[in-house]
Design a protein around this motif. Structure first.
Motif, PDB file in Angstrom:
ATOM      1  N   PRO A  34      -1.351   0.400  16.837  1.00  0.00           N
ATOM      2  CA  PRO A  34      -0.558  -0.733  16.349  1.00  0.00           C
ATOM      3  C   PRO A  34       0.674  -0.235  15.594  1.00  0.00           C
ATOM      4  N   SER A  35       1.692  -1.073  15.568  1.00  0.00           N
ATOM      5  CA  SER A  35       2.901  -0.769  14.807  1.00  0.00           C
ATOM      6  C   SER A  35       2.773  -1.353  13.403  1.00  0.00           C
ATOM      7  N   VAL A  36       2.991  -0.519  12.387  1.00  0.00           N
ATOM      8  CA  VAL A  36       2.859  -0.939  10.991  1.00  0.00           C
ATOM      9  C   VAL A  36       4.187  -0.733  10.275  1.00  0.00           C
ATOM     10  N   THR A  37       4.701  -1.794   9.641  1.00  0.00           N
ATOM     11  CA  THR A  37       5.972  -1.732   8.916  1.00  0.00           C
ATOM     12  C   THR A  37       5.817  -2.355   7.536  1.00  0.00           C
ATOM     13  N   PRO A  38       6.066  -1.593   6.444  1.00  0.00           N
ATOM     14  CA  PRO A  38       6.365  -0.162   6.425  1.00  0.00           C
ATOM     15  C   PRO A  38       5.107   0.664   6.663  1.00  0.00           C
ATOM     16  N   LEU A  39       5.297   1.812   7.270  1.00  0.00           N
ATOM     17  CA  LEU A  39       4.182   2.707   7.548  1.00  0.00           C
ATOM     18  C   LEU A  39       3.890   3.556   6.310  1.00  0.00           C
ATOM     19  N   PRO A  40       2.628   3.646   5.860  1.00  0.00           N
ATOM     20  CA  PRO A  40       2.299   4.540   4.749  1.00  0.00           C
ATOM     21  C   PRO A  40       2.776   5.965   5.031  1.00  0.00           C
ATOM     22  N   PRO A  41       3.053   6.741   3.991  1.00  0.00           N
ATOM     23  CA  PRO A  41       3.689   8.053   4.154  1.00  0.00           C
ATOM     24  C   PRO A  41       2.990   8.997   5.120  1.00  0.00           C
TER      25      PRO A  41
ATOM     26  N   ASN B 147      -8.147   8.357   2.415  1.00  0.00           N
ATOM     27  CA  ASN B 147      -7.285   8.380   3.584  1.00  0.00           C
ATOM     28  C   ASN B 147      -6.696   6.978   3.727  1.00  0.00           C
ATOM     29  N   PRO B 148      -5.596   6.827   4.467  1.00  0.00           N
ATOM     30  CA  PRO B 148      -4.864   5.549   4.456  1.00  0.00           C
ATOM     31  C   PRO B 148      -5.392   4.538   5.478  1.00  0.00           C
ATOM     32  N   HIS B 149      -5.413   3.267   5.070  1.00  0.00           N
ATOM     33  CA  HIS B 149      -5.849   2.172   5.939  1.00  0.00           C
ATOM     34  C   HIS B 149      -4.935   0.974   5.742  1.00  0.00           C
ATOM     35  N   THR B 150      -4.742   0.219   6.818  1.00  0.00           N
ATOM     36  CA  THR B 150      -4.000  -1.032   6.766  1.00  0.00           C
ATOM     37  C   THR B 150      -4.863  -2.110   7.397  1.00  0.00           C
TER      38      THR B 150
ATOM     39  N   ARG C  28      -6.246   6.626  13.270  1.00  0.00           N
ATOM     40  CA  ARG C  28      -5.111   7.543  13.384  1.00  0.00           C
ATOM     41  C   ARG C  28      -5.551   8.844  14.057  1.00  0.00           C
ATOM     42  N   GLY C  29      -4.865   9.231  15.130  1.00  0.00           N
ATOM     43  CA  GLY C  29      -5.171  10.483  15.805  1.00  0.00           C
ATOM     44  C   GLY C  29      -6.371  10.423  16.721  1.00  0.00           C
TER      45      GLY C  29
ATOM     46  N   GLY D  51       0.960   8.071   7.715  1.00  0.00           N
ATOM     47  CA  GLY D  51       0.395   7.292   8.800  1.00  0.00           C
ATOM     48  C   GLY D  51      -0.745   6.432   8.286  1.00  0.00           C
ATOM     49  N   THR D  52      -1.459   5.763   9.197  1.00  0.00           N
ATOM     50  CA  THR D  52      -2.518   4.885   8.737  1.00  0.00           C
ATOM     51  C   THR D  52      -3.511   4.573   9.842  1.00  0.00           C
TER      52      THR D  52
END
Length: 306
Positions: A201-208, A179-182, A237-238, A210-211
C-alpha cells in the motif's frame, strides 16, 4: 534468481509458525554463520527454497554487536533473535517470531522454560520478556507510541493509505511497536476481503523507515465480555501479505483502542487469517504503558539443506 543455496549445503534448519506467520529457523550459537541477504531471500522463497515470511538466526547475544550492547543492562538476555524479512532485509522485531524463537530454543535443547517461567530475549527492537503459558507464550512487547504523536493526538489520524481494491485513500494512524506500523480502519469484512495486498500500500507521509500496514475491522459490538475484538489483514514491509503479524496485531489494537476512547478495554482478541492472538495493555514498573502479546508457537519440521 541466482542459486545461492548450494553454498549452504549441510545447514541445519527448522520450520515454525505462529498463527500462520512462518519462519525458517537456524541455530548459530557462536555467530559463525552469517547469512547474506540473497541467501535469506532464497531460503524464504516458496518455490525455490524452503518458504517462509522470514528467517530467524539464534545467536548468543555476546556474539553480535547489537546483542552485546543489550547485555550491559539486560545480562539475562543470553540469546539474540537475529530476524530477517523474507527479502533478506533486517527487521527490528517480530511478535509472532519471538514466540516461535523461544519455542525453537527449547526444541533444540538450547534453553529450558517451564510453564509460568520467563526468559529475556535480545532483539533489534530491544529486550523482550517471554513467558511460557499452557497454550503457548506471552511476550511483554514493551511500550508503544505514536510515530507522529502531534498529528495523532490532534486529528486522530496522521496519514493516508491507498491500496488496490479501495476506491479512495483512507485515513490511518502510525504506531511504533519497536518496528513501524500504519493502521487503517475499514467498515466491514466485505471491504477487508476486497482489499488487495499483493503490492505494498501507499502511505503518505511514510514513516522514516518504511512501515507495515494493517487493515482492521472492529467487531459489532466492539466489546464482548470486557474484551475488544478486531479482524485484521496485514502487508508486512519486505514480505508482502502474511497470515499473521504479532506486532501488527498490537498496533491494530492500540489504534482501535485509541479511536474507541477512554472507556475502551485493555484486553483485545485480534483475528488474523492464521488464527487469533491476544493483546493486553498494562502499566509497567517503568511508568509506561506496555503491550503484551499472547498466542501459540509451533515447530512443524526440521532438516538439513542438501
Amino acid at each position: 534468481m541466482t542459486d545461492t543455496l548450494g553454498t549452504l549445503t549441510g545447514l541445519r534448519f527448522a520450520k515454525g509458525h505462529g498463527t500462520g506467520n512462518d519462519f525458517v529457523l537456524v541455530a548459530d550459537p557462536d555467530g559463525e554463520r552469517e547469512l547474506a541477504p540473497e541467501q535469506v531471500a532464497q531460503l524464504c522463497d516458496r518455490h525455490l527454497g524452503i518458504g517462509a515470511d522470514g528467517l530467524i538466526r539464534a545467536v548468543r547475544s555476546v556474539h553480535l554487536p547489537e546483542g552485546a550492547a543489550l547485555l550491559g543492562q539486560n545480562p539475562d538476555a543470553e540469546w539474540f533473535m537475529d530476524y530477517r524479512n523474507g527479502d533478506g532485509s533486517l527487521s527490528e522485531m517480530c511478535g509472532n517470531g519471538v514466540r516461535v524463537f523461544v519455542h525453537f530454543l527449547i526444541n533444540q535443547g538450547l534453553a529450558v522454560l517451564a510453564e509460568g517461567e520467563a526468559m529475556t530475549i535480545g532483539t533489534r527492537g530491544g529486550p523482550k520478556v517471554v513467558s511460557r503459558t499452557a497454550g503457548g507464550y506471552r511476550v511483554d512487547m514493551g511500550p508503544w507510541e505514536f510515530i507522529f504523536p502531534q498529528q495523532a493526538r490532534e486529528h486522530g489520524t496522521d496519514s493516508l493509505v491507498e491500496a488496490a481494491g479501495l476506491e479512495v485513500a483512507r485515513p490511518a494512524l502510525s504506531v511504533d511497536m519497536g518496528n513501524p506500523h500504519t493502521v487503517v480502519a475499514l467498515a466491514d469484512r466485505g471491504e477487508l476481503a476486497r482489499t488487495v495486498l499483493v503490492d505494498a500500500p501507499s502511505v503518505t507521509p511514510l514513516p522514516p523507515h518504511g512501515t507495515n500496514v494493517e487493515f482492521a475491522v472492529p467487531a459489532e459490538p466492539l466489546v464482548t465480555g470486557d474484551v475488544g475484538n478486531i479482524t485484521m489483514r496485514v502487508h508486512e514491509r519486505g514480505v508482502g501479505e502474511t497470515m499473521s503479524c504479532g506486532t501488527g496485531a498490537c498496533a491494530a489494537a492500540a489504534a482501535t483502542r485509541f479511536w474507541a476512547g477512554a472507556d475502551a478495554p485493555d484486553t483485545w482478541a485480534v483475528a488474523v487469517p492464521g488464527g487469533t492472538v491476544g493483546v493486553r495493555f498494562f502499566a509497567a514498573p517503568d511508568g509506561r504503558e506496555h503491550v503484551e502479546l499472547s498466542g501459540p508457537a509451533v515447530i512443524v519440521a526440521d532438516g538439513v539443506l542438501a
